[in-house]
Write a protein that holds these residues in place. Structure first.
Motif, PDB file in Angstrom:
ATOM      1  N   ILE A   1      -1.415  13.495   4.084  1.00 23.57           N
ATOM      2  CA  ILE A   1      -2.057  13.210   2.799  1.00 23.57           C
ATOM      3  C   ILE A   1      -2.793  14.456   2.317  1.00 23.57           C
ATOM      4  CG2 ILE A   1      -3.907  11.898   1.675  1.00 23.57           C
ATOM      5  CD1 ILE A   1      -3.069   9.513   3.479  1.00 23.57           C
ATOM      6  N   ILE A   2      -3.488  15.106   3.222  1.00 21.74           N
ATOM      7  CA  ILE A   2      -4.223  16.324   2.874  1.00 21.74           C
ATOM      8  C   ILE A   2      -3.239  17.425   2.463  1.00 21.74           C
ATOM      9  CG2 ILE A   2      -5.783  18.129   3.736  1.00 21.74           C
ATOM     10  CD1 ILE A   2      -7.046  15.279   3.330  1.00 21.74           C
ATOM     11  N   LYS A   3      -2.152  17.598   3.188  1.00 21.78           N
ATOM     12  CA  LYS A   3      -1.142  18.609   2.836  1.00 21.78           C
ATOM     13  C   LYS A   3      -0.561  18.356   1.453  1.00 21.78           C
ATOM     14  CE  LYS A   3       0.468  19.638   7.515  1.00 21.78           C
ATOM     15  NZ  LYS A   3       1.640  19.580   8.420  1.00 21.78           N
TER      16      LYS A   3
ATOM     17  N   VAL B   1       0.847  -1.200   0.000  1.00 21.00           N
ATOM     18  CA  VAL B   1       0.000   0.000   0.000  1.00 21.00           C
ATOM     19  C   VAL B   1       0.876   1.241   0.000  1.00 21.00           C
ATOM     20  CG1 VAL B   1      -1.673   1.310   1.361  1.00 21.00           C
ATOM     21  CG2 VAL B   1      -1.929  -1.161   1.120  1.00 21.00           C
ATOM     22  N   LYS B   2       1.924   1.222   0.810  1.00 15.32           N
ATOM     23  CA  LYS B   2       2.819   2.390   0.883  1.00 15.32           C
ATOM     24  C   LYS B   2       3.511   2.623  -0.453  1.00 15.32           C
ATOM     25  CE  LYS B   2       4.890   0.817   4.575  1.00 15.32           C
ATOM     26  NZ  LYS B   2       5.788   0.697   5.747  1.00 15.32           N
ATOM     27  N   ALA B   3       3.932   1.563  -1.122  1.00 11.47           N
ATOM     28  CA  ALA B   3       4.609   1.695  -2.414  1.00 11.47           C
ATOM     29  C   ALA B   3       3.648   2.226  -3.487  1.00 11.47           C
ATOM     30  CB  ALA B   3       5.195   0.361  -2.850  1.00 11.47           C
ATOM     31  N   ARG B   4       2.419   1.746  -3.485  1.00 11.49           N
ATOM     32  CA  ARG B   4       1.436   2.234  -4.463  1.00 11.49           C
ATOM     33  C   ARG B   4       1.106   3.702  -4.233  1.00 11.49           C
ATOM     34  NH1 ARG B   4      -3.309  -1.945  -4.303  1.00 11.49           N
ATOM     35  NH2 ARG B   4      -2.572  -2.172  -2.177  1.00 11.49           N
ATOM     36  N   PHE B   5       0.959   4.085  -2.960  1.00 15.92           N
ATOM     37  CA  PHE B   5       0.698   5.487  -2.651  1.00 15.92           C
ATOM     38  C   PHE B   5       1.883   6.341  -3.107  1.00 15.92           C
ATOM     39  CE2 PHE B   5       0.764   9.301  -0.098  1.00 15.92           C
ATOM     40  CZ  PHE B   5      -0.557   9.714  -0.131  1.00 15.92           C
ATOM     41  N   GLY B   6       3.093   5.893  -2.802  1.00 14.13           N
ATOM     42  CA  GLY B   6       4.293   6.633  -3.196  1.00 14.13           C
ATOM     43  C   GLY B   6       4.405   6.788  -4.694  1.00 14.13           C
ATOM     44  N   SER B   7       4.039   5.745  -5.426  1.00 16.40           N
ATOM     45  CA  SER B   7       4.067   5.809  -6.881  1.00 16.40           C
ATOM     46  C   SER B   7       3.079   6.839  -7.405  1.00 16.40           C
ATOM     47  CB  SER B   7       3.749   4.421  -7.442  1.00 16.40           C
ATOM     48  OG  SER B   7       3.713   4.446  -8.834  1.00 16.40           O
TER      49      SER B   7
ATOM     50  N   GLU C   1       8.584   3.953   1.941  1.00 20.81           N
ATOM     51  CA  GLU C   1       9.222   3.681   3.234  1.00 20.81           C
ATOM     52  C   GLU C   1       8.454   4.262   4.414  1.00 20.81           C
ATOM     53  OE1 GLU C   1      13.703   3.902   1.309  1.00 20.81           O
ATOM     54  OE2 GLU C   1      13.039   5.482   2.649  1.00 20.81           O
ATOM     55  N   ARG C   2       7.568   5.207   4.150  1.00 19.77           N
ATOM     56  CA  ARG C   2       6.863   5.909   5.221  1.00 19.77           C
ATOM     57  C   ARG C   2       5.387   5.553   5.218  1.00 19.77           C
ATOM     58  NH1 ARG C   2      10.671   9.613   7.742  1.00 19.77           N
ATOM     59  NH2 ARG C   2       8.824  10.176   8.880  1.00 19.77           N
ATOM     60  N   ASN C   3       4.814   5.441   6.400  1.00 16.78           N
ATOM     61  CA  ASN C   3       3.378   5.266   6.558  1.00 16.78           C
ATOM     62  C   ASN C   3       2.802   6.670   6.760  1.00 16.78           C
ATOM     63  OD1 ASN C   3       0.952   4.012   6.789  1.00 16.78           O
ATOM     64  ND2 ASN C   3       1.253   3.365   8.903  1.00 16.78           N
ATOM     65  N   VAL C   4       2.134   7.194   5.757  1.00 21.79           N
ATOM     66  CA  VAL C   4       1.736   8.597   5.729  1.00 21.79           C
ATOM     67  C   VAL C   4       0.526   8.858   6.621  1.00 21.79           C
ATOM     68  CG1 VAL C   4       1.164  10.525   4.218  1.00 21.79           C
ATOM     69  CG2 VAL C   4       2.496   8.625   3.338  1.00 21.79           C
ATOM     70  N   ALA C   5       0.617   9.885   7.436  1.00 21.80           N
ATOM     71  CA  ALA C   5      -0.497  10.296   8.290  1.00 21.80           C
ATOM     72  C   ALA C   5      -1.569  10.999   7.453  1.00 21.80           C
ATOM     73  CB  ALA C   5      -0.001  11.246   9.377  1.00 21.80           C
TER      74      ALA C   5
ATOM     75  N   HIS D   1       9.190  18.052   5.274  1.00 17.05           N
ATOM     76  CA  HIS D   1      10.627  17.965   5.009  1.00 17.05           C
ATOM     77  C   HIS D   1      10.842  17.170   3.723  1.00 17.05           C
ATOM     78  CE1 HIS D   1      14.874  17.073   5.515  1.00 17.05           C
ATOM     79  NE2 HIS D   1      14.893  18.100   6.363  1.00 17.05           N
ATOM     80  N   ARG D   2      11.834  17.568   2.927  1.00 16.11           N
ATOM     81  CA  ARG D   2      12.089  16.898   1.650  1.00 16.11           C
ATOM     82  C   ARG D   2      12.450  15.427   1.828  1.00 16.11           C
ATOM     83  NH1 ARG D   2      17.649  16.776   0.795  1.00 16.11           N
ATOM     84  NH2 ARG D   2      18.777  18.235   2.128  1.00 16.11           N
ATOM     85  N   ASN D   3      13.148  15.099   2.922  1.00 16.94           N
ATOM     86  CA  ASN D   3      13.481  13.691   3.173  1.00 16.94           C
ATOM     87  C   ASN D   3      12.223  12.860   3.433  1.00 16.94           C
ATOM     88  OD1 ASN D   3      16.179  14.288   2.895  1.00 16.94           O
ATOM     89  ND2 ASN D   3      16.582  14.363   5.090  1.00 16.94           N
ATOM     90  N   TYR D   4      11.237  13.476   4.059  1.00 14.66           N
ATOM     91  CA  TYR D   4       9.968  12.794   4.319  1.00 14.66           C
ATOM     92  C   TYR D   4       9.274  12.484   2.997  1.00 14.66           C
ATOM     93  CZ  TYR D   4       5.225  11.942   5.973  1.00 14.66           C
ATOM     94  OH  TYR D   4       3.988  11.386   6.208  1.00 14.66           O
TER      95      TYR D   4
END
Length: 73
Positions: free
Chosen positions: A54-56, A6-12, A46-50, A35-38
């Motif tokens: 997502i809204i930001k 799920v994280k990879a699909r969202f990132g894509s 790699e990150r589980n987005v809050a 932050h750009r690293n985020y």
């Protein structure tokens, strides 16, 4: 073969929308107040987005949040 996480699909989805607008990760991060690293970690899955982030990100890309979930069945 396993499907992408799920994280990879969202990132894509995020990377695709960012690229379509010609934004660098740094520019998107600045527009979203993150932050750009985020942002890089989100795009790499790699990150589980809050939810708040997502809204930001959606606002920074000028899309409804559902656009970030375009890769989901």
């Amino acid at each position: 073969m396993t499907s992408p996480s799920v994280k990879a699909r969202f990132g894509s989805s995020l990377r695709k929308l960012r690229d379509e607008r010609g934004y660098s990760q740094e520019e998107l991060a600045e527009r979203a107040g993150l932050h750009r690293n985020y942002v890089g970690g989100v795009e790499r899955g790699e990150r589980n987005v809050a939810l708040e982030n997502i809204i930001k990100l959606a606002r920074a890309l000028s899309v409804p949040p559902r656009e970030l979930f375009a890769n989901f069945p």
